[in-house]
Design a protein around this motif. Structure first.
Motif, PDB file in Angstrom:
ATOM      1  N   VAL A  31       0.833  -1.247   0.023  1.00 59.03           N
ATOM      2  CA  VAL A  31       0.107  -0.338   0.037  1.00 59.03           C
ATOM      3  C   VAL A  31       0.861   1.241   0.011  1.00 59.03           C
ATOM      4  O   VAL A  31       0.692   2.339  -0.944  1.00 59.03           O
ATOM      5  CB  VAL A  31      -1.218  -0.036   1.317  1.00 59.03           C
ATOM      6  N   GLY A  32       2.035   1.313   0.793  1.00 63.54           N
ATOM      7  CA  GLY A  32       2.878   2.335   0.854  1.00 63.54           C
ATOM      8  C   GLY A  32       3.520   2.520  -0.530  1.00 63.54           C
ATOM      9  O   GLY A  32       3.726   3.680  -0.932  1.00 63.54           O
ATOM     10  N   LEU A  33       3.941   1.501  -1.164  1.00 67.13           N
ATOM     11  CA  LEU A  33       4.484   1.585  -2.419  1.00 67.13           C
ATOM     12  C   LEU A  33       3.743   2.295  -3.445  1.00 67.13           C
ATOM     13  O   LEU A  33       4.019   3.059  -4.231  1.00 67.13           O
ATOM     14  CB  LEU A  33       4.900   0.079  -2.798  1.00 67.13           C
TER      15      LEU A  33
ATOM     16  N   ILE B 163       2.062   6.863  -6.615  1.00 64.95           N
ATOM     17  CA  ILE B 163       0.745   7.716  -7.096  1.00 64.95           C
ATOM     18  C   ILE B 163       1.562   9.426  -6.508  1.00 64.95           C
ATOM     19  O   ILE B 163       1.324  10.427  -7.359  1.00 64.95           O
ATOM     20  CB  ILE B 163      -0.400   7.534  -6.383  1.00 64.95           C
ATOM     21  N   GLY B 164       2.355   9.201  -5.368  1.00 66.32           N
ATOM     22  CA  GLY B 164       2.565  10.669  -4.961  1.00 66.32           C
ATOM     23  C   GLY B 164       3.725  11.028  -6.026  1.00 66.32           C
ATOM     24  O   GLY B 164       3.586  12.562  -6.456  1.00 66.32           O
TER      25      GLY B 164
ATOM     26  N   LEU C  69       2.562  15.203  -5.960  1.00 68.23           N
ATOM     27  CA  LEU C  69       1.854  15.255  -4.666  1.00 68.23           C
ATOM     28  C   LEU C  69       2.783  14.836  -3.592  1.00 68.23           C
ATOM     29  O   LEU C  69       3.011  13.775  -3.192  1.00 68.23           O
ATOM     30  CB  LEU C  69       0.444  14.896  -4.342  1.00 68.23           C
ATOM     31  N   ILE C  70       3.763  15.776  -3.009  1.00 75.38           N
ATOM     32  CA  ILE C  70       4.884  15.247  -2.197  1.00 75.38           C
ATOM     33  C   ILE C  70       4.237  14.814  -0.952  1.00 75.38           C
ATOM     34  O   ILE C  70       4.842  13.862  -0.440  1.00 75.38           O
ATOM     35  CB  ILE C  70       5.692  16.511  -1.862  1.00 75.38           C
ATOM     36  N   VAL C  71       3.025  15.148  -0.457  1.00 74.32           N
ATOM     37  CA  VAL C  71       2.599  14.692   0.976  1.00 74.32           C
ATOM     38  C   VAL C  71       2.226  13.184   0.534  1.00 74.32           C
ATOM     39  O   VAL C  71       2.616  12.426   1.545  1.00 74.32           O
ATOM     40  CB  VAL C  71       1.451  15.516   1.262  1.00 74.32           C
ATOM     41  N   VAL C  72       1.408  12.881  -0.288  1.00 72.91           N
ATOM     42  CA  VAL C  72       1.171  11.406  -0.562  1.00 72.91           C
ATOM     43  C   VAL C  72       2.359  10.582  -0.848  1.00 72.91           C
ATOM     44  O   VAL C  72       2.366   9.314  -0.150  1.00 72.91           O
ATOM     45  CB  VAL C  72       0.302  11.487  -1.992  1.00 72.91           C
TER      46      VAL C  72
END
Length: 122
Positions: free
Chosen positions: A49-51, A56-57, A62-65
């Motif tokens: 999920v983190g990958l 996606i980020g 979107l740096i935060v994502v």
């Protein structure tokens, strides 16, 4: 293919040497802390999920994502590799554990006996 007599003696000697000189390595897994399959599965899912969040980020800029995805991956790895207390360690400390009866044969002798019984059955 069974081991020759010389190979068996050499293996027994190596086993005795390991038990005598590296007792801390042999007994390291007996401290009541083991890896949990549940934590490994949850950690792997969290890494995936983190990958996905990291990809996606980066793709949407979107740096935060991306940072959240990276932190989720890091948390998943930490969750997967952190050992947990086994059921033996969760037992009350005032209860005396029953000592297992000591066998007079070594581990390798028992394994050899099992191997011989299997080979005779065929």
């Amino acid at each position: 293919m069974p081991l020759s007599e010389q190979e068996q003696r050499l293996l027994d000697e190596m086993e005795r040497h390991l038990m005598h000189n590296d007792a801390d390595v042999v007994s390291a897994a007996r401290d009541g802390r083991t890896l949990s399959y549940r934590n490994i599965v949850y950690g792997t899912i969290l890494v995936l999920v983190g990958l996905g969040g990291l990809v996606i980020g980066v793709s949407t800029q979107l740096i935060v994502v991306g940072v959240i995805g990276f932190l989720a991956m890091l948390g998943g790895v930490i969750l997967a590799v952190t050992p947990t207390r086994g059921p033996a360690a969760a037992a009350p400390t005032d209860a005396k554990p029953k000592a297992a009866p000591r066998s007079s044969t070594s581990f390798m002798d028992r394994m050899n006996d099992r191997w011989d019984r299997r080979q005779e059955g065929h």
